[in-house]
Design a protein around this motif. Structure first.
Motif, PDB file in Angstrom:
ATOM      1  N   ARG A  39      43.817  44.025  43.259  1.00 23.01           N
ATOM      2  CA  ARG A  39      45.008  43.183  43.088  1.00 23.01           C
ATOM      3  C   ARG A  39      44.741  41.875  42.368  1.00 23.01           C
ATOM      4  O   ARG A  39      45.656  41.306  41.752  1.00 23.01           O
ATOM      5  N   LEU A  40      43.523  41.379  42.437  1.00 22.86           N
ATOM      6  CA  LEU A  40      43.249  40.104  41.770  1.00 22.86           C
ATOM      7  C   LEU A  40      43.567  40.145  40.272  1.00 22.86           C
ATOM      8  O   LEU A  40      44.218  39.225  39.754  1.00 22.86           O
ATOM      9  N   PRO A  41      43.155  41.188  39.532  1.00 21.09           N
ATOM     10  CA  PRO A  41      43.535  41.233  38.109  1.00 21.09           C
ATOM     11  C   PRO A  41      45.043  41.367  37.908  1.00 21.09           C
ATOM     12  O   PRO A  41      45.584  40.855  36.917  1.00 21.09           O
ATOM     13  N   GLU A  42      45.718  42.033  38.822  1.00 16.81           N
ATOM     14  CA  GLU A  42      47.169  42.166  38.712  1.00 16.81           C
ATOM     15  C   GLU A  42      47.854  40.822  38.907  1.00 16.81           C
ATOM     16  O   GLU A  42      48.841  40.500  38.236  1.00 16.81           O
ATOM     17  N   VAL A  43      47.344  40.026  39.838  1.00 19.44           N
ATOM     18  CA  VAL A  43      47.960  38.737  40.161  1.00 19.44           C
ATOM     19  C   VAL A  43      47.696  37.710  39.067  1.00 19.44           C
ATOM     20  O   VAL A  43      48.611  37.010  38.619  1.00 19.44           O
ATOM     21  N   PHE A  44      46.451  37.610  38.612  1.00 16.22           N
ATOM     22  CA  PHE A  44      46.091  36.532  37.694  1.00 16.22           C
ATOM     23  C   PHE A  44      46.047  36.962  36.232  1.00 16.22           C
ATOM     24  O   PHE A  44      46.033  36.113  35.336  1.00 16.22           O
ATOM     25  N   GLY A  45      46.025  38.262  35.972  1.00 13.36           N
ATOM     26  CA  GLY A  45      46.087  38.751  34.609  1.00 13.36           C
ATOM     27  C   GLY A  45      44.987  38.186  33.729  1.00 13.36           C
ATOM     28  O   GLY A  45      43.828  38.071  34.145  1.00 13.36           O
ATOM     29  N   ALA A  46      45.358  37.790  32.504  1.00 12.69           N
ATOM     30  CA  ALA A  46      44.375  37.294  31.536  1.00 12.69           C
ATOM     31  C   ALA A  46      43.769  35.955  31.945  1.00 12.69           C
ATOM     32  O   ALA A  46      42.746  35.541  31.393  1.00 12.69           O
ATOM     33  N   ARG A  47      44.398  35.267  32.911  1.00 15.66           N
ATOM     34  CA  ARG A  47      43.849  33.986  33.375  1.00 15.66           C
ATOM     35  C   ARG A  47      42.558  34.185  34.164  1.00 15.66           C
ATOM     36  O   ARG A  47      41.752  33.278  34.295  1.00 15.66           O
ATOM     37  N   LEU A  48      42.367  35.378  34.722  1.00 14.47           N
ATOM     38  CA  LEU A  48      41.218  35.635  35.583  1.00 14.47           C
ATOM     39  C   LEU A  48      39.948  35.828  34.767  1.00 14.47           C
ATOM     40  O   LEU A  48      39.896  36.669  33.870  1.00 14.47           O
ATOM     41  N   HIS A  49      38.933  35.074  35.074  1.00 16.45           N
ATOM     42  CA  HIS A  49      37.622  35.307  34.485  1.00 16.45           C
ATOM     43  C   HIS A  49      36.791  36.204  35.397  1.00 16.45           C
ATOM     44  O   HIS A  49      36.257  37.226  34.974  1.00 16.45           O
TER      45      HIS A  49
END
Length: 273
Positions: A39-49
């Motif tokens: 879920r972390l990539p779904e929540v933060f999208g391209a902002r996530l490093h």
């Protein structure tokens, strides 16, 4: 006098070893860890490093229904209010769906801050040694190796004197009930035990995240304070809501520890508000 055990938590070169891994996650906690990873990539999208686990779950010492899920999220830019709201919403959803955990705590920082010179021996060390990669590129590859020295002690916990006035404000602003004070007792107990341990960490020469071990090792060097630190370690696991405990922390143990820490290691470099 009790003699501390031989130092541990080091690699073959005497540097601090990374303490957790996904392989140590107990079976009961694997579904919530998998859900967070997805879920972390779904929540933060391209902002996530990248994102990391820390605490008892990646160490394999979590207690079902008692331990929380601790996450550290590195964003490509400085986090804003929307990012913090997204993190809270994700944490609430995971906490509601998985009874194995008792809450979710998420730290949000930018990649640049985690890799900054100012944070090398605080947040950088935290990523490299106390956090386990869950999603994305592992920032530990870009950070130095660490030794249990006075510089690390100063930059991790050398700010207790700055924190104590804020703790007093939190105590004064907390509802007058055992239930409301219990989280404060847990938080402050853990913080004081960890600070006491890092005070003596360079003399001992190793690392542990076990509260009871931390208190015991501290007590070997400060026997007159050993009993109070052991009591704090116990309250870090099983907190009460006793107001007297909090007052003793901010009026006695905390001020003494802050003064001794500054004497031995100096004061942590100032951070921006």
């Amino acid at each position: 006098m009790w003699t501390p055990p031989p130092p541990k938590g080091l690699d073959a070169d005497g540097c601090l070893a990374r303490e957790g891994s996904l392989a140590r996650v107990q079976t009961r906690f694997r579904p919530v860890v998998a859900a967070a990873r997805d879920r972390l990539p779904e929540v933060f999208g391209a902002r996530l490093h990248s994102a990391y686990l820390y605490g008892s779950i990646p160490r394999g010492t979590a207690r079902v229904g008692r331990s929380d899920l601790d996450l550290l999220v590195a964003l490509r830019e400085e986090p804003g209010d929307a990012d913090r709201a997204d993190a809270r919403a994700l944490g609430q959803a995971l906490d509601g769906e998985f009874p194995e955990i008792d809450g979710v705590g998420t730290l949000l920082y930018s990649r640049a801050r985690l890799l900054s010179e100012l944070e090398t021996h605080d947040l950088g060390w935290f990523v490299a040694c106390l956090s386990t990669r869950l999603v994305g590129e592992d920032l530990a590859r870009l950070l130095p190796r660490y030794r249990p020295d006075s510089l690390l002690a100063r930059e991790t916990n050398g700010d207790l004197a700055l924190l104590l006035p804020r703790w007093r404000e939190r105590i004064a602003g907390t509802e007058d009930s055992d239930v409301a004070r219990r989280p404060l007792v847990r938080f402050m107990s853990r913080h004081l035990v960890r600070t006491g341990f890092t005070l003596v960490m360079p003399r001992w020469g190793g690392w542990t995240s076990d509260l009871a071990e931390m208190a015991a090792i501290f007590g070997a060097y400060y026997p007159t304070r050993a009993e109070r630190m052991r009591a704090a370690a116990a309250l870090g696991h099983e907190p009460t809501g006793d107001r007297a405990v909090l007052r003793a922390y901010v009026d006695d143990l905390g001020p003494w520890l802050a003064e001794e820490y500054a004497r031995v290691h100096g004061v942590k470099a100032p951070r921006p508000d």
